[in-house]
Design a protein around this motif. Structure first.
Motif, PDB file in Angstrom:
ATOM      1  N   ARG A 105       0.734  -1.401   0.149  1.00  0.00           N
ATOM      2  CA  ARG A 105      -0.050   0.078   0.024  1.00  0.00           C
ATOM      3  C   ARG A 105       0.749   1.218  -0.015  1.00  0.00           C
ATOM      4  NH1 ARG A 105      -2.050   0.910   5.184  1.00  0.00           N
ATOM      5  NH2 ARG A 105      -0.432   2.668   5.173  1.00  0.00           N
ATOM      6  N   GLU A 109       1.100   4.100  -2.805  1.00  0.00           N
ATOM      7  CA  GLU A 109       0.605   5.453  -2.404  1.00  0.00           C
ATOM      8  C   GLU A 109       1.512   6.631  -2.799  1.00  0.00           C
ATOM      9  OE1 GLU A 109      -2.669   4.801   1.296  1.00  0.00           O
ATOM     10  OE2 GLU A 109      -0.538   4.845   1.644  1.00  0.00           O
ATOM     11  N   THR A 113       1.025   9.548  -5.159  1.00  0.00           N
ATOM     12  CA  THR A 113       1.188  10.952  -4.509  1.00  0.00           C
ATOM     13  C   THR A 113       2.125  11.720  -5.459  1.00  0.00           C
ATOM     14  OG1 THR A 113       1.043  10.129  -2.439  1.00  0.00           O
ATOM     15  CG2 THR A 113       2.187  12.348  -2.614  1.00  0.00           C
ATOM     16  N   TRP A 119      -6.836  10.019  -4.963  1.00  0.00           N
ATOM     17  CA  TRP A 119      -7.906   8.603  -4.412  1.00  0.00           C
ATOM     18  C   TRP A 119      -9.020   8.908  -4.427  1.00  0.00           C
ATOM     19  CZ3 TRP A 119      -4.977   4.266  -4.460  1.00  0.00           C
ATOM     20  CH2 TRP A 119      -3.677   4.260  -4.273  1.00  0.00           C
TER      21      TRP A 119
END
Length: 154
Positions: A105, A109, A113, A119
């Motif tokens: 994760r 992420e 980013t 998201w």
């Protein structure tokens, strides 16, 4: 106007193939009318696929506490070519994690980013031993993303 949802999912096993198919099934729900769904394996997808989509659903296995090598390759080939073009792209993620999925994760992420994608919900982590209810959860995620795109929420 038809919008495009891209599903990029690593599916190396029968169970992960069930998850990828569930994501497609949810995104193609009969109540969702103006969405074109494209499903690609990470090694087959690239910058042009991202450029032509309006939202993206990512699926990966947890491999040694990280995303699949195939999904990492997809990001490696796509990151800089689309960095300035697709900021704000609605995205979602599911992870089939044999353990806790935390490293996977975090890795995805971090890349998302950097891409400045948006998201639409927290990543879905499918932890521990296989359960058939994972299929329904991924189907709902596909439906949620497609319905939000269809209705203009995303």
């Amino acid at each position: 106007m038809t919008k495009r949802l891209l599903i990029v999912a690593h599916a190396p096993s029968p169970n992960t193939l069930k998850l990828r198919d569930a994501a497609r099934r949810g995104a193609c729900h009969p109540a969702i009318e103006d969405i074109e769904v494209r499903v690609k394996a990470p090694l087959e997808a690239g910058p042009e696929d991202i450029r032509s989509c309006d939202a993206i659903l990512l699926g990966t296995t947890e491999n040694l506490g990280y995303m699949s090598g195939a999904l990492k390759d997809f990001f490696d080939r796509s990151y800089y070519p689309i960095l300035e073009e697709k900021q704000g792209l609605p995205c979602a993620l599911y992870v089939r994690a044999g353990h806790d999925g935390t490293g996977t994760r975090r890795a995805v992420e971090s890349i998302v980013t950097g891409l400045r994608w948006h998201w639409v919900q927290a990543p879905l982590i499918l932890r521990s031993e296989w359960r058939e209810d994972f299929v329904g959860q991924v189907e709902e995620l596909g439906m949620y993303l497609a319905a939000g795109l269809d209705s203009g929420i995303f």
